[in-house]
Design an enzyme around this catalytic site. Structure first.
Site, PDB file in Angstrom:
ATOM      1  CB  SER A  98       7.090  -8.941  10.271  1.00 39.84           C
ATOM      2  OG  SER A  98       5.918  -8.315   9.805  1.00 39.84           O
ATOM      3  CG  ASP A 121      -1.471  -6.698   1.553  1.00 43.14           C
ATOM      4  OD1 ASP A 121      -0.864  -6.246   0.559  1.00 43.14           O
ATOM      5  OD2 ASP A 121      -0.962  -7.517   2.338  1.00 43.14           O
TER       6      ASP A 121
END
Length: 539
Positions: free
Chosen positions: A124, A278
């Protein structure tokens, strides 16, 4: 992004949010059952997910961050967005070329020997392309999507409106939520990920911090041709660390690989500094010789020295059964919101931590979990995002360790690594924890089930008190809800009156709106006054 598109995007976001609020209000008015509420939140989760994919941009990141906030949002809502994949179609190559040449101030061919025009990864916020430097070195080129800056401004304006509305008007999913803190955390995390220069700094910090770790690779960045929107770094080939076939084919020692992975992440969890927030399998690779490769340092968390010290003190307080001190440390760490009653937290810790995991089979675990969850949800507890990230990092790595070395218990992997870390470092506060750790046959922080079962009356009294507070809180929220509905009707009357040129309807609607505003602020004032009294009460 032109103004028309920005306004349409903002309208789409706000219309969904207010539609969601109205559906929740309507359900509350009709006093729906728990099962019906679960179905509603599931439907809203699906609608939210669909909206994210339609609008793309940083909203997908917002959705991913919210998907880990099970402490704030209903489970049936979270279940619809938990597996959000940040993968969207790549931008046209012409747009990417424009970004590169604008950032570099020169044609691509003056910077690179070559670049593949097909993205190897597309998310994104950014897209990754493979290229070669003038000397033939293979590089990965991460390029921020052209429209992201404008989208970010629009989305955060919209989120600011929604957060304000949620904080002052909307019904709250649990007793107390600090919406302002949540919004600031979202903005900080996403804003940091948008700045590729910060990612370069983080990569360098990790390279320096783990320079002595054998068989670890972190890509080298090329800051001279990187900018805030373009990141050029070393290209490293490797397989996902969870690829059992690759590990077996190249005869990589499973146990050594698992311990090496833990040696990289354990200091990140227990020491002050930044940590990889992450670490999914796509960001943790393994080479044929067993070398671990860490990628993507855009999303990181940070634990301050004070946080690390407080966390060590919290562990010691728990081991020594000093629950009052533990509750106070939780407040220092930012887990407790203003207005939190430390005595309630102390009693809750006492009840929860008096359960022996060796005897949990004797208990109805589902009933116990539901009991504790119900209590926690009506307490003024909100876990800071940095600790949510920390917890997610631990759970993700735990899953990797079990995949890499399925024949070993997780504690058998952790124990020697933890022991070495304490002995090699200066973490003196952890030495007593290590002694306690070695003394136990399994990792546990509880006492006995029997002690828990012998204190039902205290639990009942505590729960009744919490339910009473929840009931009073709900009364104030209902008053605010009714004034909101009245203001919605008033706004509708004003618009209809203006459209039909019916002056009397406009005047009446303005009067109703004024009354609604007065009643809303009176209810809010009473609620705040009641909340202040909670600080002086002891359970």
């Amino acid at each position: 992004m032109n103004n028309r598109k920005s306004w349409f995007r903002m309208w789409k976001i706000l219309s969904f949010a207010f539609s969601m609020f109205l559906q929740v209000y309507w359900f509350r008015l009709r006093k729906k059952s728990d099962a019906q509420w679960a179905l509603l939140w599931e439907k809203l989760g699906r609608q939210f997910r669909q909206t994210l994919f339609e609008l793309e941009g940083i909203l997908i990141k917002v959705g991913q961050l919210l998907s880990i906030r099970e402490d704030l949002l209903p489970k049936s809502f979270i279940s619809q967005i938990q597996d959000l994949v940040d993968q969207v179609p790549p931008s046209p190559w012409e747009d990417i070329q424009n970004v590169l040449e604008k950032e570099w101030g020169k044609p691509i061919k003056q910077v690179l020997l070559s670049i593949e025009t097909t993205a190897v990864a597309s998310a994104s916020i950014g897209e990754v392309y493979r290229g070669k430097l003038k000397d033939g070195t293979d590089v990965a080129i991460k390029v921020q999507r052209p429209s992201i800056p404008a989208i970010m401004r629009t989305d955060f304006r919209s989120l600011a409106i929604i957060i304000w509305f949620a904080q002052y008007v909307a019904p709250i999913p649990k007793g107390f939520i600090n919406f302002k803190m949540l919004f600031n955390e979202l903005k900080h995390v996403i804003g940091r990920e948008l700045d590729f220069k910060k990612e370069i700094e983080t990569m360098q910090l990790f390279k320096e911090r783990f320079a002595s770790v054998h068989q670890l690779m972190i890509p080298t960045a090329y800051p001279e041709i990187s900018t805030n929107h373009v990141l050029v770094m070393e290209w490293i080939d490797g397989a996902r660390i969870t690829d059992s076939h690759f590990i077996s084919t190249h005869k990589i020692d499973n146990e050594a690989l698992a311990q090496r992975l833990l040696r990289i992440f354990l200091p990140q969890w227990l020491e002050a500094g930044v940590f990889h927030a992450d670490p999914h399998a796509g960001n943790v690779l393994v080479k044929a010789d067993g070398t671990i490769v860490l990628l993507d340092f855009g999303m990181v968390g940070e634990i301050s020295r004070q946080d690390a010290a407080n966390f060590q003190n919290l562990m010691q307080a728990i081991f020594l059964n000093n629950y009052a001190q533990a509750a106070n440390i939780l407040k220092k760490l930012g887990f407790l919101l203003p207005g939190a009653d430390l005595k309630i937290i102390e009693n809750l810790l006492k009840e929860v931590l008096q359960i022996d995991v060796n005897k949990l089979k004797e208990m109805d675990l589902f009933a116990l979990k539901k009991e504790m969850n119900d209590m926690i949800k009506i307490l003024p507890i909100q876990v800071p995002t940095r600790f949510i990230f920390l917890g997610r990092s631990f759970v993700t790595i735990e899953g990797m360790l079990l995949t890499i070395n399925p024949d070993k218990e997780i504690l058998d992997i952790i124990k020697p690594v933890f022991s070495d870390w304490v002995k090699e470092g200066n973490a003196t506060n952890w030495k007593s924890v290590l002694q306690w750790f070695h003394a136990l046959p399994i990792f546990k922080i509880f006492h006995t089930v029997q002690e828990f079962l012998e204190t039902p009356q205290r639990l009942v009294i505590q729960k009744e008190t919490l339910q009473q507070r929840k009931f009073i809180f709900t009364i104030y929220e209902n008053q605010k809800k009714h004034t909101f509905l009245l203001s919605v009707l008033a706004f509708g009357g004003i618009f209809i009156g203006q459209y039909l040129h019916y002056l009397l309807l406009v005047k009446v609607s303005v009067g109703l709106l004024s009354l609604a505003i007065v009643f809303y602020y009176v209810s809010s004032w009473k609620q705040k006054k009641w909340l202040k009294k909670l600080d002086r009460k002891i359970l």
